[in-house]
Design a protein around this motif. Sequence first.
Motif, PDB file in Angstrom:
ATOM      1  N   ASP A  59      -4.200   2.415 -10.643  1.00 11.35           N
ATOM      2  CA  ASP A  59      -5.710   2.849 -10.302  1.00 11.35           C
ATOM      3  C   ASP A  59      -6.460   1.750  -9.506  1.00 11.35           C
ATOM      4  O   ASP A  59      -5.807   0.607  -9.600  1.00 11.35           O
ATOM      5  CB  ASP A  59      -6.575   2.994 -11.710  1.00 11.35           C
ATOM      6  CG  ASP A  59      -8.026   3.656 -11.512  1.00 11.35           C
ATOM      7  OD1 ASP A  59      -8.044   4.509 -10.403  1.00 11.35           O
ATOM      8  OD2 ASP A  59      -8.918   3.335 -12.135  1.00 11.35           O
ATOM      9  N   ARG A  60      -6.909   2.418  -8.555  1.00  8.91           N
ATOM     10  CA  ARG A  60      -7.674   1.373  -7.472  1.00  8.91           C
ATOM     11  C   ARG A  60      -9.124   1.507  -7.418  1.00  8.91           C
ATOM     12  O   ARG A  60      -9.789   2.306  -7.411  1.00  8.91           O
ATOM     13  CB  ARG A  60      -7.069   1.610  -6.333  1.00  8.91           C
ATOM     14  CG  ARG A  60      -7.285  -0.007  -5.269  1.00  8.91           C
ATOM     15  CD  ARG A  60      -6.673   0.480  -3.729  1.00  8.91           C
ATOM     16  NE  ARG A  60      -6.910  -0.700  -2.938  1.00  8.91           N
ATOM     17  CZ  ARG A  60      -6.452  -0.804  -1.879  1.00  8.91           C
ATOM     18  NH1 ARG A  60      -6.161   0.345  -1.160  1.00  8.91           N
ATOM     19  NH2 ARG A  60      -6.741  -2.098  -1.162  1.00  8.91           N
TER      20      ARG A  60
ATOM     21  N   LEU B  71       0.933  -1.168   0.012  1.00  8.83           N
ATOM     22  CA  LEU B  71      -0.145  -0.077   0.125  1.00  8.83           C
ATOM     23  C   LEU B  71       0.814   1.244   0.021  1.00  8.83           C
ATOM     24  O   LEU B  71       0.457   2.393  -0.830  1.00  8.83           O
ATOM     25  CB  LEU B  71      -0.884  -0.085   1.011  1.00  8.83           C
ATOM     26  CG  LEU B  71      -2.045  -0.998   1.079  1.00  8.83           C
ATOM     27  CD1 LEU B  71      -2.966  -1.096   2.519  1.00  8.83           C
ATOM     28  CD2 LEU B  71      -3.226  -0.738  -0.092  1.00  8.83           C
ATOM     29  N   ARG B  72       1.950   1.215   0.779  1.00  7.24           N
ATOM     30  CA  ARG B  72       2.666   2.494   0.856  1.00  7.24           C
ATOM     31  C   ARG B  72       3.562   2.766  -0.582  1.00  7.24           C
ATOM     32  O   ARG B  72       3.795   3.736  -0.992  1.00  7.24           O
ATOM     33  CB  ARG B  72       3.958   2.114   1.813  1.00  7.24           C
ATOM     34  CG  ARG B  72       5.040   3.332   1.933  1.00  7.24           C
ATOM     35  CD  ARG B  72       6.041   3.039   3.025  1.00  7.24           C
ATOM     36  NE  ARG B  72       6.395   1.842   3.097  1.00  7.24           N
ATOM     37  CZ  ARG B  72       7.701   1.607   2.215  1.00  7.24           C
ATOM     38  NH1 ARG B  72       8.049   2.611   1.520  1.00  7.24           N
ATOM     39  NH2 ARG B  72       8.146   0.119   2.276  1.00  7.24           N
ATOM     40  N   LEU B  73       3.844   1.530  -1.130  1.00  2.81           N
ATOM     41  CA  LEU B  73       4.426   1.600  -2.520  1.00  2.81           C
ATOM     42  C   LEU B  73       3.786   2.141  -3.645  1.00  2.81           C
ATOM     43  O   LEU B  73       4.056   2.717  -4.415  1.00  2.81           O
ATOM     44  CB  LEU B  73       5.097   0.206  -2.857  1.00  2.81           C
ATOM     45  CG  LEU B  73       6.273  -0.371  -1.916  1.00  2.81           C
ATOM     46  CD1 LEU B  73       6.662  -1.783  -2.557  1.00  2.81           C
ATOM     47  CD2 LEU B  73       7.497   0.625  -2.068  1.00  2.81           C
ATOM     48  N   THR B  74       2.490   2.075  -3.347  1.00  2.00           N
ATOM     49  CA  THR B  74       1.356   2.401  -4.417  1.00  2.00           C
ATOM     50  C   THR B  74       1.105   3.710  -4.409  1.00  2.00           C
ATOM     51  O   THR B  74       0.348   4.334  -5.360  1.00  2.00           O
ATOM     52  CB  THR B  74       0.112   1.489  -4.341  1.00  2.00           C
ATOM     53  OG1 THR B  74      -0.405   1.535  -3.405  1.00  2.00           O
ATOM     54  CG2 THR B  74       0.653  -0.177  -4.537  1.00  2.00           C
ATOM     55  N   VAL B  75       1.309   4.376  -3.348  1.00  2.00           N
ATOM     56  CA  VAL B  75       0.694   5.592  -3.072  1.00  2.00           C
ATOM     57  C   VAL B  75       1.249   6.688  -4.255  1.00  2.00           C
ATOM     58  O   VAL B  75       0.602   7.249  -4.845  1.00  2.00           O
ATOM     59  CB  VAL B  75       1.239   6.382  -1.509  1.00  2.00           C
ATOM     60  CG1 VAL B  75       1.268   7.932  -1.638  1.00  2.00           C
ATOM     61  CG2 VAL B  75       0.486   5.647  -0.598  1.00  2.00           C
ATOM     62  N   PRO B  76       2.487   6.631  -4.540  1.00  2.00           N
ATOM     63  CA  PRO B  76       3.002   7.627  -5.726  1.00  2.00           C
ATOM     64  C   PRO B  76       2.682   7.236  -7.012  1.00  2.00           C
ATOM     65  O   PRO B  76       2.350   7.843  -7.937  1.00  2.00           O
ATOM     66  CB  PRO B  76       4.392   7.593  -5.577  1.00  2.00           C
ATOM     67  CG  PRO B  76       4.977   6.309  -4.818  1.00  2.00           C
ATOM     68  CD  PRO B  76       3.849   6.283  -3.948  1.00  2.00           C
ATOM     69  N   LEU B  77       2.341   5.643  -7.126  1.00  6.83           N
ATOM     70  CA  LEU B  77       2.096   5.479  -8.371  1.00  6.83           C
ATOM     71  C   LEU B  77       0.573   5.749  -8.727  1.00  6.83           C
ATOM     72  O   LEU B  77       0.201   6.056  -9.829  1.00  6.83           O
ATOM     73  CB  LEU B  77       2.158   3.942  -8.413  1.00  6.83           C
ATOM     74  CG  LEU B  77       3.475   3.269  -8.179  1.00  6.83           C
ATOM     75  CD1 LEU B  77       3.471   1.580  -8.307  1.00  6.83           C
ATOM     76  CD2 LEU B  77       4.384   3.559  -9.445  1.00  6.83           C
ATOM     77  N   LEU B  78      -0.308   5.597  -7.806  1.00  8.01           N
ATOM     78  CA  LEU B  78      -1.849   6.253  -7.787  1.00  8.01           C
ATOM     79  C   LEU B  78      -1.761   7.824  -7.785  1.00  8.01           C
ATOM     80  O   LEU B  78      -2.464   8.214  -8.619  1.00  8.01           O
ATOM     81  CB  LEU B  78      -2.484   5.757  -6.477  1.00  8.01           C
ATOM     82  CG  LEU B  78      -2.775   4.311  -6.354  1.00  8.01           C
ATOM     83  CD1 LEU B  78      -3.286   4.017  -4.764  1.00  8.01           C
ATOM     84  CD2 LEU B  78      -3.737   3.951  -7.277  1.00  8.01           C
TER      85      LEU B  78
END
Length: 282
Positions: A71-72, A58-65
């Motif tokens: 997209d989530r 979840l932490r790693l996806t923050v900048p990707l989002l």
Amino acid sequence: MAEQDGKARPASGDRNQSSSLRRALAVLGYVREHADSGRGVPLGKLAEALGLNKSTVLRLTVPLLEEHLLDRDRETGWFRLGHGALRLGQAYLSTLDLRSIAVEHLRRLQREVGETVHLTVWECPDIVYVDKVENETNVRMASRVGSRAPAYCTASGKAMLAWLPEETVQQVAAAGMRPITTWTLSDESQLRADLARTRARGYSIDDRENEPEVRCVAAPIFDHTGEVAAALSVSGLTSRMTVARVRTLGSVVAQVGQRISRELGADVGGASIASSPVSQPS
């Protein structure tokens, strides 16, 4: 940077950032490869596949989002590629000289033969589709721009592999040659024999090796250094792409490949496509 024994060492913060970046890219790569259905990838599966706990993912996806690379889904929480990934892909394709040079040749060839025409590049042990022109009145091919396919069982892959170094053939064989259809060449010796035939005639053939009802013929495209840059292919259902027609189209596709190669600066011979007859479906 820290110094030790007179040499610069990366600071711990630099190492941590580098590690986080690699893991974030791994997250992005896994979603890219496993979210083709459109539903996306659940958090638990993503964490398990990458050997990370859910909170880390979840932490790693923050900048990707934030950059819309991912997209989530609001309801399921599953991850899929975002429109930022599409923008990156479009920016890459727009700067690819090969594609801009080849596009009119693809369109002209498609109009002449009435079948699906592909442009692919090499990414060992696979090929990647970078352009596709098809007749919407025909049955659609499963391929799509940006997708990958194994080199050993595709005409485009074999067209490039036939002129690539020996170690590349070994890498493809080592990666595995799983039989996809009844006609797939799943043995290295069979593949090498097929590549020899490809070099002799100037084009390759996929005779139902990747899709059971599809035949494909392809030819290599060379750049100004004389190295293989890409491949051009024509694909169609076996009812239209008979064995006899494949032979006729083979020489046509090879000549189009030569024309594109010349525009890329390669020193190749060959006559114009205009002088080559194209047979009609049997």
